[in-house]
Design a protein around this motif. Structure first.
Motif, PDB file in Angstrom:
ATOM      1  N   ALA A  66       0.080   4.924  -0.198  1.00 58.73           N
ATOM      2  CA  ALA A  66       0.923   5.089   1.216  1.00 58.73           C
ATOM      3  C   ALA A  66      -0.120   5.554   2.105  1.00 58.73           C
ATOM      4  CB  ALA A  66       1.966   5.717   1.067  1.00 58.73           C
ATOM      5  N   THR A  67      -0.824   6.655   1.853  1.00 58.55           N
ATOM      6  CA  THR A  67      -1.858   7.277   2.601  1.00 58.55           C
ATOM      7  C   THR A  67      -2.984   6.322   2.984  1.00 58.55           C
ATOM      8  OG1 THR A  67      -1.265   9.494   1.657  1.00 58.55           O
ATOM      9  CG2 THR A  67      -3.312   9.268   2.918  1.00 58.55           C
ATOM     10  N   ALA A  68      -3.432   5.684   2.046  1.00 56.34           N
ATOM     11  CA  ALA A  68      -4.475   4.816   2.368  1.00 56.34           C
ATOM     12  C   ALA A  68      -3.730   3.447   3.373  1.00 56.34           C
ATOM     13  CB  ALA A  68      -4.846   4.033   0.998  1.00 56.34           C
ATOM     14  N   ALA A  69      -2.703   3.210   3.148  1.00 54.64           N
ATOM     15  CA  ALA A  69      -1.983   2.144   4.198  1.00 54.64           C
ATOM     16  C   ALA A  69      -1.969   2.737   5.476  1.00 54.64           C
ATOM     17  CB  ALA A  69      -0.650   1.780   3.679  1.00 54.64           C
ATOM     18  N   GLY A  70      -2.050   4.137   5.701  1.00 53.54           N
ATOM     19  CA  GLY A  70      -1.908   4.631   6.967  1.00 53.54           C
ATOM     20  C   GLY A  70      -3.007   4.356   7.932  1.00 53.54           C
ATOM     21  N   GLY A  71      -4.169   3.795   7.378  1.00 48.72           N
ATOM     22  CA  GLY A  71      -5.339   3.480   8.156  1.00 48.72           C
ATOM     23  C   GLY A  71      -4.645   2.375   9.211  1.00 48.72           C
ATOM     24  N   LEU A  72      -3.798   1.558   9.049  1.00 44.18           N
ATOM     25  CA  LEU A  72      -3.208   0.812   9.812  1.00 44.18           C
ATOM     26  C   LEU A  72      -2.706   1.547  11.338  1.00 44.18           C
ATOM     27  CD1 LEU A  72      -2.073  -2.072  10.467  1.00 44.18           C
ATOM     28  CD2 LEU A  72      -0.178  -1.450   9.606  1.00 44.18           C
ATOM     29  N   MET A  73      -1.918   2.560  10.954  1.00 46.19           N
ATOM     30  CA  MET A  73      -1.544   3.497  12.180  1.00 46.19           C
ATOM     31  C   MET A  73      -2.607   4.315  12.848  1.00 46.19           C
ATOM     32  SD  MET A  73       1.526   6.489  12.246  1.00 46.19           S
ATOM     33  CE  MET A  73       0.346   7.646  11.264  1.00 46.19           C
ATOM     34  N   LEU A 146      -9.843   3.688  -1.083  1.00 45.20           N
ATOM     35  CA  LEU A 146     -10.952   3.846   0.114  1.00 45.20           C
ATOM     36  C   LEU A 146     -11.175   2.501   0.683  1.00 45.20           C
ATOM     37  CD1 LEU A 146     -13.518   6.432  -0.723  1.00 45.20           C
ATOM     38  CD2 LEU A 146     -11.602   6.556   0.777  1.00 45.20           C
ATOM     39  N   LEU A 147     -11.305   1.481  -0.362  1.00 48.98           N
ATOM     40  CA  LEU A 147     -11.501   0.030  -0.009  1.00 48.98           C
ATOM     41  C   LEU A 147     -10.267  -0.343   0.938  1.00 48.98           C
ATOM     42  CD1 LEU A 147     -13.158  -2.589   0.220  1.00 48.98           C
ATOM     43  CD2 LEU A 147     -11.974  -3.166  -2.052  1.00 48.98           C
ATOM     44  N   PHE A 148      -8.975  -0.092   0.446  1.00 49.20           N
ATOM     45  CA  PHE A 148      -7.929  -0.546   1.137  1.00 49.20           C
ATOM     46  C   PHE A 148      -7.680   0.142   2.366  1.00 49.20           C
ATOM     47  CE2 PHE A 148      -3.181  -0.384   1.464  1.00 49.20           C
ATOM     48  CZ  PHE A 148      -2.841  -1.743   1.716  1.00 49.20           C
ATOM     49  N   ARG A 149      -7.994   1.355   2.413  1.00 49.89           N
ATOM     50  CA  ARG A 149      -8.183   2.345   3.825  1.00 49.89           C
ATOM     51  C   ARG A 149      -8.784   1.545   4.586  1.00 49.89           C
ATOM     52  NH1 ARG A 149      -5.080   6.578   6.137  1.00 49.89           N
ATOM     53  NH2 ARG A 149      -6.219   7.278   7.789  1.00 49.89           N
ATOM     54  N   PHE A 150     -10.092   1.071   4.322  1.00 52.53           N
ATOM     55  CA  PHE A 150     -10.955   0.397   5.159  1.00 52.53           C
ATOM     56  C   PHE A 150     -10.372  -0.822   5.756  1.00 52.53           C
ATOM     57  CE2 PHE A 150     -15.293  -1.494   5.929  1.00 52.53           C
ATOM     58  CZ  PHE A 150     -15.581  -0.787   6.951  1.00 52.53           C
ATOM     59  N   ILE A 205       0.620  -2.606  -0.601  1.00 49.99           N
ATOM     60  CA  ILE A 205       0.659  -1.351  -1.025  1.00 49.99           C
ATOM     61  C   ILE A 205       0.962  -1.393  -2.530  1.00 49.99           C
ATOM     62  CG2 ILE A 205       1.801   0.963  -0.614  1.00 49.99           C
ATOM     63  CD1 ILE A 205       2.048  -0.220   2.237  1.00 49.99           C
ATOM     64  N   SER A 206       1.933  -2.246  -2.973  1.00 49.11           N
ATOM     65  CA  SER A 206       2.353  -2.305  -4.313  1.00 49.11           C
ATOM     66  C   SER A 206       1.063  -2.318  -5.186  1.00 49.11           C
ATOM     67  CB  SER A 206       3.441  -3.147  -4.770  1.00 49.11           C
ATOM     68  OG  SER A 206       4.760  -2.965  -3.958  1.00 49.11           O
ATOM     69  N   ALA A 207       0.395  -3.438  -4.902  1.00 48.77           N
ATOM     70  CA  ALA A 207      -1.023  -3.661  -5.787  1.00 48.77           C
ATOM     71  C   ALA A 207      -1.917  -2.717  -5.863  1.00 48.77           C
ATOM     72  CB  ALA A 207      -1.551  -4.931  -5.215  1.00 48.77           C
ATOM     73  N   VAL A 208      -1.894  -1.913  -4.699  1.00 49.73           N
ATOM     74  CA  VAL A 208      -2.958  -0.671  -4.779  1.00 49.73           C
ATOM     75  C   VAL A 208      -2.215   0.775  -5.658  1.00 49.73           C
ATOM     76  CG1 VAL A 208      -3.811   1.159  -3.177  1.00 49.73           C
ATOM     77  CG2 VAL A 208      -3.698  -1.388  -2.524  1.00 49.73           C
ATOM     78  N   ALA A 209      -0.911   0.666  -5.392  1.00 48.14           N
ATOM     79  CA  ALA A 209      -0.210   1.808  -6.145  1.00 48.14           C
ATOM     80  C   ALA A 209      -0.322   1.406  -7.434  1.00 48.14           C
ATOM     81  CB  ALA A 209       1.172   1.997  -5.490  1.00 48.14           C
TER      82      ALA A 209
END
Length: 262
Positions: A66-73, A146-150, A205-209
């Protein structure tokens, strides 16, 4: 390529200096996951079928995702702020690569996220979370995050550049808080209604988690019977999602930056 890297490095340095002089947003985004970990781990964990320690082992990778997905915000807010305050227009007048500005912004976000993930992991370790698969698994999980955050930062950058105003970008960014709730970040998908389970399993996010749980050897890494492809192959699914987002939004954000708001 050398021009892109040197120009992007200059923008990266500018973003890091900006964060150093205005740390409030950085502190908020880094402390929120820790607060949620303590709240979910000790309050909700006691009400679930999973024992408390097992749920916390399930929860920590979900919060990391979820923190990685925060890159969207953060990407959306940063791009919108620069675009609507005239900073982007000044960058556009300089003799520099058009991809350098969004690249520098997303790279700065990636570095601050990498550093900010450490306190969350330390709190998770104190609560009983463990990496059962050794250093190789831990490094693989960190790379996936990190890849997902990017990738999500590039999505946010594009949305910030097309936003109608800085306030609109902030409101839309706040609404992205719901995305981890529609995933397996906090709860397994097996007990969800069929329609909601399908939405959650196709949520990146499910796949990453699940990939982080699998790579770290944690509870909840096993896909339920009949799971969607990203949930059944979480590592491949998370990498595929990230690369697909980058392939779409890197050129979109670059072209939007070059064109301006007109």
């Amino acid at each position: 390529m050398s021009t892109l890297l040197s120009d992007g490095g200059a923008v990266l340095t500018r973003q890091l200096q900006k964060a150093r002089h205005a740390p409030a947003l950085l502190v908020l985004t880094q402390t929120m996951p820790i607060t949620m970990l303590l709240f979910f781990g000790y309050v909700f964990g006691s009400a679930l079928a999973m024992p408390g320690a097992e749920y916390r082992e399930f929860l920590v990778p979900g919060l990391l995702a979820a923190t990685a997905a925060g890159g969207l915000m953060t990407g959306m807010f940063t791009a919108a702020q620069d675009a609507h305050r005239g900073v982007t227009d000044r960058f556009r007048t300089l003799p520099m690569s058009r991809a350098a500005v969004p690249l520098g912004q997303t790279a700065a976000d990636l570095l601050t996220t990498a550093a900010g993930t450490v306190p969350l992991m330390l709190v998770g370790l104190a609560m009983g979370w463990r990496v059962e698969s050794g250093w190789a698994g831990a490094l693989g999980a960190f790379g996936v995050l990190l890849l997902f955050r990017f990738a999500m930062a590039w999505v946010g950058t594009y949305l910030g550049l097309i936003s109608a105003s800085e306030e609109a970008a902030g409101q839309l960014g706040s609404a992205t808080f719901v995305l981890p709730l529609l995933s397996s970040a906090y709860l397994p998908t097996a007990g969800m209604p069929s329609w909601l389970r399908a939405v959650a399993e196709w949520n990146p996010i499910s796949a990453v988690a699940t990939a982080v749980r699998e790579l770290c050897g944690n509870a909840g890494a096993e896909a339920a019977a009949g799971a969607a492809w990203p949930a059944a192959h979480p590592v491949a699914g998370s990498v595929a999602w990230s690369l697909a987002l980058l392939l779409v939004f890197v050129p979109l954000a670059t072209r939007r930056f070059a064109r301006g708001r007109g």
